[in-house]
Design a protein around this motif. Sequence first.
Motif, mmCIF file in Angstrom:
data_model
loop_
_atom_site.group_PDB
_atom_site.id
_atom_site.type_symbol
_atom_site.label_atom_id
_atom_site.label_comp_id
_atom_site.label_asym_id
_atom_site.label_seq_id
_atom_site.Cartn_x
_atom_site.Cartn_y
_atom_site.Cartn_z
ATOM 1 N N SER A 54 4.881 48.238 29.701
ATOM 2 C CA SER A 54 5.252 47.407 28.551
ATOM 3 C C SER A 54 4.172 46.388 28.202
ATOM 4 C CB SER A 54 6.569 46.688 28.826
ATOM 5 O OG SER A 54 6.445 45.831 29.945
ATOM 6 N N GLY A 55 3.065 46.387 28.962
ATOM 7 C CA GLY A 55 1.989 45.457 28.681
ATOM 8 C C GLY A 55 1.011 45.383 29.831
ATOM 9 N N VAL A 56 0.136 44.384 29.756
ATOM 10 C CA VAL A 56 -0.880 44.172 30.795
ATOM 11 C C VAL A 56 -0.961 42.682 31.095
ATOM 12 C CG1 VAL A 56 -3.303 44.466 31.436
ATOM 13 C CG2 VAL A 56 -2.229 46.123 29.920
ATOM 14 N N HIS A 57 -0.933 42.360 32.376
ATOM 15 C CA HIS A 57 -1.150 40.982 32.830
ATOM 16 C C HIS A 57 -2.652 40.806 33.018
ATOM 17 C CE1 HIS A 57 -0.555 37.236 35.052
ATOM 18 N NE2 HIS A 57 -1.474 37.694 35.873
ATOM 19 N N LEU A 58 -3.220 39.785 32.384
ATOM 20 C CA LEU A 58 -4.656 39.528 32.457
ATOM 21 C C LEU A 58 -4.920 38.194 33.150
ATOM 22 C CD1 LEU A 58 -5.368 40.556 28.790
ATOM 23 C CD2 LEU A 58 -6.045 41.847 30.826
ATOM 24 N N CYS A 59 -5.813 38.213 34.105
ATOM 25 C CA CYS A 59 -6.194 36.995 34.819
ATOM 26 C C CYS A 59 -7.478 36.436 34.206
ATOM 27 C CB CYS A 59 -6.406 37.285 36.295
ATOM 28 S SG CYS A 59 -4.912 37.849 37.140
ATOM 29 N N ALA A 60 -7.385 35.252 33.658
ATOM 30 C CA ALA A 60 -8.516 34.512 33.096
ATOM 31 C C ALA A 60 -9.339 35.317 32.091
ATOM 32 C CB ALA A 60 -9.400 33.976 34.211
ATOM 33 N N PRO A 61 -8.700 35.840 31.039
ATOM 34 C CA PRO A 61 -9.486 36.568 30.032
ATOM 35 C C PRO A 61 -10.425 35.619 29.279
ATOM 36 C CG PRO A 61 -7.244 36.222 29.251
ATOM 37 C CD PRO A 61 -7.287 35.748 30.678
ATOM 38 N N GLN A 62 -11.659 36.073 29.064
ATOM 39 C CA GLN A 62 -12.630 35.280 28.319
ATOM 40 C C GLN A 62 -12.542 35.545 26.819
ATOM 41 O OE1 GLN A 62 -14.568 32.907 29.983
ATOM 42 N NE2 GLN A 62 -13.074 33.529 31.516
ATOM 43 N N VAL A 63 -12.062 36.744 26.459
ATOM 44 C CA VAL A 63 -11.834 37.117 25.063
ATOM 45 C C VAL A 63 -10.331 37.048 24.833
ATOM 46 C CG1 VAL A 63 -12.016 38.966 23.358
ATOM 47 C CG2 VAL A 63 -13.865 38.605 25.008
ATOM 48 N N PRO A 64 -9.864 36.240 23.885
ATOM 49 C CA PRO A 64 -8.425 36.105 23.667
ATOM 50 C C PRO A 64 -7.770 37.455 23.357
ATOM 51 C CG PRO A 64 -9.620 34.415 22.457
ATOM 52 C CD PRO A 64 -10.645 35.376 22.989
ATOM 53 N N PRO A 65 -6.748 37.845 24.121
ATOM 54 C CA PRO A 65 -6.090 39.128 23.918
ATOM 55 C C PRO A 65 -5.040 39.057 22.796
ATOM 56 C CG PRO A 65 -5.210 38.069 25.857
ATOM 57 C CD PRO A 65 -6.301 37.171 25.325
ATOM 58 N N ARG A 66 -5.514 38.782 21.602
ATOM 59 C CA ARG A 66 -4.641 38.658 20.436
ATOM 60 C C ARG A 66 -5.235 39.473 19.297
ATOM 61 N NH1 ARG A 66 -4.774 33.530 22.712
ATOM 62 N NH2 ARG A 66 -2.753 32.749 23.351
ATOM 63 N N GLY A 67 -4.449 39.691 18.256
ATOM 64 C CA GLY A 67 -4.939 40.364 17.059
ATOM 65 C C GLY A 67 -5.479 41.750 17.341
ATOM 66 N N ALA A 68 -6.691 41.994 16.852
ATOM 67 C CA ALA A 68 -7.309 43.319 16.965
ATOM 68 C C ALA A 68 -7.523 43.725 18.425
ATOM 69 C CB ALA A 68 -8.628 43.344 16.208
ATOM 70 N N VAL A 69 -7.820 42.769 19.281
ATOM 71 C CA VAL A 69 -8.029 43.088 20.702
ATOM 72 C C VAL A 69 -6.727 43.588 21.316
ATOM 73 C CG1 VAL A 69 -8.607 42.121 22.966
ATOM 74 C CG2 VAL A 69 -9.954 41.481 20.961
ATOM 75 N N ALA A 70 -5.629 42.903 21.057
ATOM 76 C CA ALA A 70 -4.321 43.327 21.571
ATOM 77 C C ALA A 70 -3.943 44.697 21.026
ATOM 78 C CB ALA A 70 -3.249 42.295 21.213
ATOM 79 N N GLU A 71 -4.189 44.915 19.748
ATOM 80 C CA GLU A 71 -3.884 46.210 19.133
ATOM 81 C C GLU A 71 -4.723 47.317 19.756
ATOM 82 O OE1 GLU A 71 -4.318 45.790 14.909
ATOM 83 O OE2 GLU A 71 -2.890 44.117 14.848
ATOM 84 N N ASP A 72 -5.976 47.030 20.072
ATOM 85 C CA ASP A 72 -6.863 48.012 20.678
ATOM 86 C C ASP A 72 -6.371 48.405 22.071
ATOM 87 O OD1 ASP A 72 -9.032 49.720 20.875
ATOM 88 O OD2 ASP A 72 -10.463 48.138 21.368
ATOM 89 N N VAL A 73 -5.935 47.432 22.862
ATOM 90 C CA VAL A 73 -5.441 47.723 24.205
ATOM 91 C C VAL A 73 -4.180 48.578 24.122
ATOM 92 C CG1 VAL A 73 -4.515 46.737 26.340
ATOM 93 C CG2 VAL A 73 -6.485 45.665 25.229
#
Length: 91
Positions: A54-73
Amino acid sequence: MTRLCPAPTCFDLVFRDRHALGAGGQVALEDYARALTQAEGAEAIAGPDDSAVSGVHLCAPQVPPRGAVAEDVEAFAREMAEPAGDRLGWS
């Protein structure tokens, strides 16, 4: 830092849909999300039977996992969940 013991810099990227991934698919998803967001670590968020993510837990991401990045994942997870004949494949 893990999903069960998160740090303040952790982020849960929650997908719109759940995606059925085997163990190898979950590892590929974790690696992809970690590399894309430049996170220190990543862990697939799976259901109680570990068959759907249902998702991914990210530890200390340097690139915000929102918008296009979230959609890509999530698109990566969706592609990994498709039957082998319906996608280009992972090599």
